[in-house]
Design a protein around this motif. Structure first.
Motif, PDB file in Angstrom:
ATOM      1  N   SER A 627       0.818  -1.225   0.000  1.00  0.00           N
ATOM      2  CA  SER A 627       0.000   0.000   0.000  1.00  0.00           C
ATOM      3  C   SER A 627       0.846   1.267   0.000  1.00  0.00           C
ATOM      4  N   ASN A 628       2.095   1.195   0.493  1.00  0.00           N
ATOM      5  CA  ASN A 628       2.937   2.395   0.543  1.00  0.00           C
ATOM      6  C   ASN A 628       3.204   2.928  -0.862  1.00  0.00           C
ATOM      7  N   THR A 631      -0.050   3.653  -3.141  1.00  0.00           N
ATOM      8  CA  THR A 631      -0.623   4.973  -2.872  1.00  0.00           C
ATOM      9  C   THR A 631       0.192   6.065  -3.549  1.00  0.00           C
ATOM     10  N   TYR A 650      -3.640   7.271   2.303  1.00  0.00           N
ATOM     11  CA  TYR A 650      -4.259   5.974   1.999  1.00  0.00           C
ATOM     12  C   TYR A 650      -5.763   6.092   1.792  1.00  0.00           C
ATOM     13  N   VAL A 655      -7.602   5.679  -4.008  1.00  0.00           N
ATOM     14  CA  VAL A 655      -6.792   4.581  -3.467  1.00  0.00           C
ATOM     15  C   VAL A 655      -7.701   3.493  -2.901  1.00  0.00           C
ATOM     16  N   MET A 679      -0.430   0.594   5.787  1.00  0.00           N
ATOM     17  CA  MET A 679      -1.857   0.836   6.002  1.00  0.00           C
ATOM     18  C   MET A 679      -2.480  -0.241   6.879  1.00  0.00           C
ATOM     19  N   GLY A 685      -7.055   2.112   8.647  1.00  0.00           N
ATOM     20  CA  GLY A 685      -6.782   1.272   7.483  1.00  0.00           C
ATOM     21  C   GLY A 685      -7.252  -0.149   7.699  1.00  0.00           C
TER      22      GLY A 685
END
Length: 756
Positions: A627-628, A631, A650, A655, A679, A685
């Protein structure tokens, strides 16, 4: 124009006192624009007014006393509109404010421009003239350009002065914080310890002293040390260069022996500045004078003056730094925190991290979360040279940093620390339990790791393996590529940490904000460049050695999974599988035995890959969502850039839509998928991902127990109701507010803000 602009902005950075700097700017702008008056106002948000701080043309006794409310006057209009205001006859304008004490009756034409930094109005700069009429386009352009450049300089000067005011108990001012981005949750109280790669005059923050004699001795000792160094250098250069070329060292010696230079520096010290500040003032003043000379030879001597000044400065600061002892409660403060910095400091003393560069998902922030150290990133106005040894508070939840906090603020944060400790004790009670929701749905919680310390953190905590083993971390703290045997020993330990549970080892993922000191990669756009699988496919010798070490470590264990990072195309997966097969075949031949083939997975982090899930699902065994980076690439935001850190989120609807699409496609093709980005370790998240249908989560070890507690007190139905609420929301903040409201109602607010 550019030369004039540079001189004016340099003046703000050069002057140690903001009021004097602004007064000089007002004078220079008036002269440059050939107008009758220039004034500078600074905004006070607390009192909601613009205070006159400098003027060349208005009454002197009005400076520092005349305040114009945000909603009144032409100055207030400039601040409200956040754009230039150009008026031919100001006195006839309905917003004209009669202020007798400023003595502006004779002025008619008015031009004002807002001074803005990071979307915040810091003040207003205005020019006025007797003759009625609009200022021309070039004059408007000049003032707007200058105002834009003044923003950052004034922000830094204000931050510096806020810190100095807090240090002076006689002022009795309430502590003010500097604002960055929360990088790792938690509260830390300790002493600032500054690490910076190189000291320069631009990095020197003016600092006062009460010990005049000591500072003069420091200056003289630094000059003597510099003379000795130059003598050695001169001797070396004479042997390899013609005498006329190496004669530059004679010039340097002459400048150092010049009594006038020493006298000027000592005059500044006697006026109350420390040695480094005094040298900065004198050198920059001389350089400024020389740069304005018509004689080209004299102008070229500016480089020599700066160089010799830099050498003396280095010796002043070096001696001071060498005397420093490590505080017991150390808060690391640096321009950019790196893995090697963290490795060099004793873990038992390191309690917090503060970085000028970086955002909440830069590599330094991820490391901080893995270590369980509160961190604040992207504090752009941080005056590094003025902070060493100061009492410091880090609030990793809100992104606030306090230097020299007062007793009230310190007491508040001590109380919050006690509440955090109580929260930690509470979640420890479920350490041995399986992860599941309040309505009994079983879940899988694994850890993200790469640090040996993580295995100690999770000792006694029931986890479902390692969802992401960052193999690059051992590479980053070495002076050369680790050998196959060194890697084998590291991987063996990781596989043994969770026997019979899956351990997903990501192949080397360097580049972007994860450089190797012994394998430098210089690129204009590193996050869009040669990183991850792209680099290792270009250097198969690195990938093959790493895969061999992984396969060897897996013999007799059988819980290895290999994860491929930064995949963009099917062709990259085909080539990676070929190399893994080659390493497997070679190892079987060498060891004369059949070695188990591990499962192979692909990171879903490049947007193009999520549209190839169907094709890739036929080639690999599982997916893991990063997710890093996903995004970052979806939002076109460099996650290491503090200027756009507020755009990296996020919870951006785009996203969230992409994450929902991924789980839907993976279910359709019946392929396992987990989420290993940061996240998954955040309460909000976690709640949203659960609602989308994710059931396998991987996070840093410090967050695992908190995540288990949150999930245990949350039902699938509740999570899905939140997803329905946010389906039509247009901003990340709306999504965040809705999630926070639900967590508050469930009694889980202590997991998203400081305190229990």
């Amino acid at each position: 124009m550019l030369t004039i602009l540079k001189r004016i902005v340099d003046e703000v950075n050069r002057q140690p006192v903001l009021e004097k700097a602004l007064a000089k700017v007002a004078q220079m702008v008036k002269e440059s624009m050939q107008t009758e008056c220039c004034s500078i106002y600074l905004s006070d948000d607390e009192n909601r007014h613009h205070l006159l701080m400098a003027s060349d043309g208005l009454a002197l006794n009005a400076i520092g006393s005349v305040a114009i409310r945000f909603d009144e006057g032409l100055v207030g209009l400039v601040g409200e509109k956040e754009e230039p205001v150009n008026i031919a006859n100001a006195r006839s304008h309905p917003r004209f404010l009669v202020t007798p004490q400023v003595h502006e009756d004779a002025y008619n034409a008015f031009l004002g421009a807002p001074i803005i930094h990071q979307r915040k109005v810091l003040g207003v700069i205005s020019v006025q003239q007797f003759k009625a009429g609009l200022f021309d386009e070039s004059e408007v352009a000049f003032l707007v350009t200058l105002a834009a450049q003044l923003g950052a300089a004034i922000a830094q000067a204000e931050a510096r002065e806020a810190i100095d005011r807090a240090e002076n108990p006689a002022l009795k001012t309430r502590s003010k914080s500097l604002k960055g981005v929360g990088g790792a949750n938690g509260v830390a109280i300790g002493s600032a310890f500054i690490i910076q790669p190189q000291v320069s005059f631009t990095s020197i923050v003016p600092k006062r002293t009460h010990n005049i004699a000591r500072e003069i001795i420091r200056f003289k000792q630094a000059v003597k040390k510099t003379q000795q160094e130059l003598k050695v250098l001169s001797g070396k250069m004479t042997q390899i260069l013609p005498s006329d070329t190496s004669a530059i060292f004679d010039v340097y010696h002459h400048m150092l022996n010049d009594d006038s230079l020493g006298e000027k520096v000592q005059e500044q010290i006697h006026s109350g500045w420390n040695a480094a500040t005094a040298l900065k003032i004198v050198i920059e003043s001389i350089c400024s004078e020389f740069e304005q000379m018509e004689d080209s030879y004299i102008r070229e001597r500016v480089t020599d003056i700066r160089d010799i000044g830099q050498r003396v400065l280095g010796n002043i600061v070096a001696k001071e730094l060498a005397r420093r002892a490590l505080p017991d409660e150390l808060i690391l403060v640096a321009e950019e925190v790196t893995a090697s910095m963290l490795a060099e400091l004793p873990r038992e003393k390191l309690v917090g991290i503060c970085s000028i560069k970086g955002s909440n998902n830069s590599h330094a922030a991820i490391l901080a979360r893995a270590l369980g150290i509160p961190a604040v990133m992207g504090v752009e106005e941080l005056p590094l040279n003025n902070l060493d040894g100061r009492k410091t508070i880090i609030d990793g939840y809100s992104g606030h940093v306090f230097f020299n906090p007062d007793a009230v603020v310190t007491r508040e944060y001590r109380s919050l620390q006690v509440q955090e400790q109580a929260l930690d004790s509470m979640v420890q009670t479920i350490a041995s339990e399986d992860a599941c929701t309040a309505d009994g749905v079983p879940l899988s919680l694994s850890i993200n790791t790469g640090l040996a310390a993580d295995f100690e953190v999770v000792r006694g905590i029931k986890a479902d393996g390692i969802g992401l083993y960052r193999t690059e971390i051992p590479f980053m703290v070495r002076s050369c590529f680790p050998s196959e045997q060194e890697q084998f020993l590291l991987y063996e330990r990781a596989l043994d940490a969770y026997p019979n549970k899956p351990i997903s080892m990501r192949t080397l993922d360097v580049g972007g904000d994860k450089p190797l000191p012994y394998f430098p990669i210089t690129e204009d756009n590193p996050f869009l460049g040669w990183r991850g699988i792209r680099m290792t496919l270009d250097h198969p010798e690195i990938l093959l050695v790493q895969v061999r070490a992984m396969l060897r470590a897996n013999i007799g264990r059988g819980n290895l999974q290999i994860l491929l990072p930064m995949i963009t195309s099917v062709a990259e997966v085909e080539e990676s599988l070929r190399l893994i097969e080659q390493a497997h075949y070679e190892l079987c031949e060498e060891m004369e035995m059949q070695i188990e083939r591990p499962k192979i997975g692909v990171m879903l982090e490049v947007p193009a890959t999520i549209y190839q899930i169907g094709l890739l699902s036929k080639m690999v065994d599982f997916f893991s969502v990063g997710s890093n980076d996903l995004t970052q690439y979806l939002l076109a935001v460099d996650r290491n850039n503090p200027r756009v850190a507020n755009l990296y989120d996020y919870y951006h609807p785009g996203v969230l839509e992409a994450l929902h699409y991924i789980i839907h496609r993976c279910h359709k093709h019946s392929i396992p998928v987990s989420i290993c980005g940061e996240m998954a370790g955040e309460p909000i998240g976690l709640l949203l991902l659960l609602a989308m249908g994710y059931r396998h989560f991987s996070m840093n070890a410090q967050n695992l127990l908190k995540a288990k507690w949150i999930l245990k007190h949350l039902s699938i139905t509740q999570a899905e109701s939140l997803l329905a609420q946010i389906s039509d929301m247009s901003s990340p903040q709306q999504v965040r507010n809705s999630a926070i409201k639900m967590l508050d109602e469930l009694g889980l607010s202590g997991f998203i803000r400081a305190g229990k």
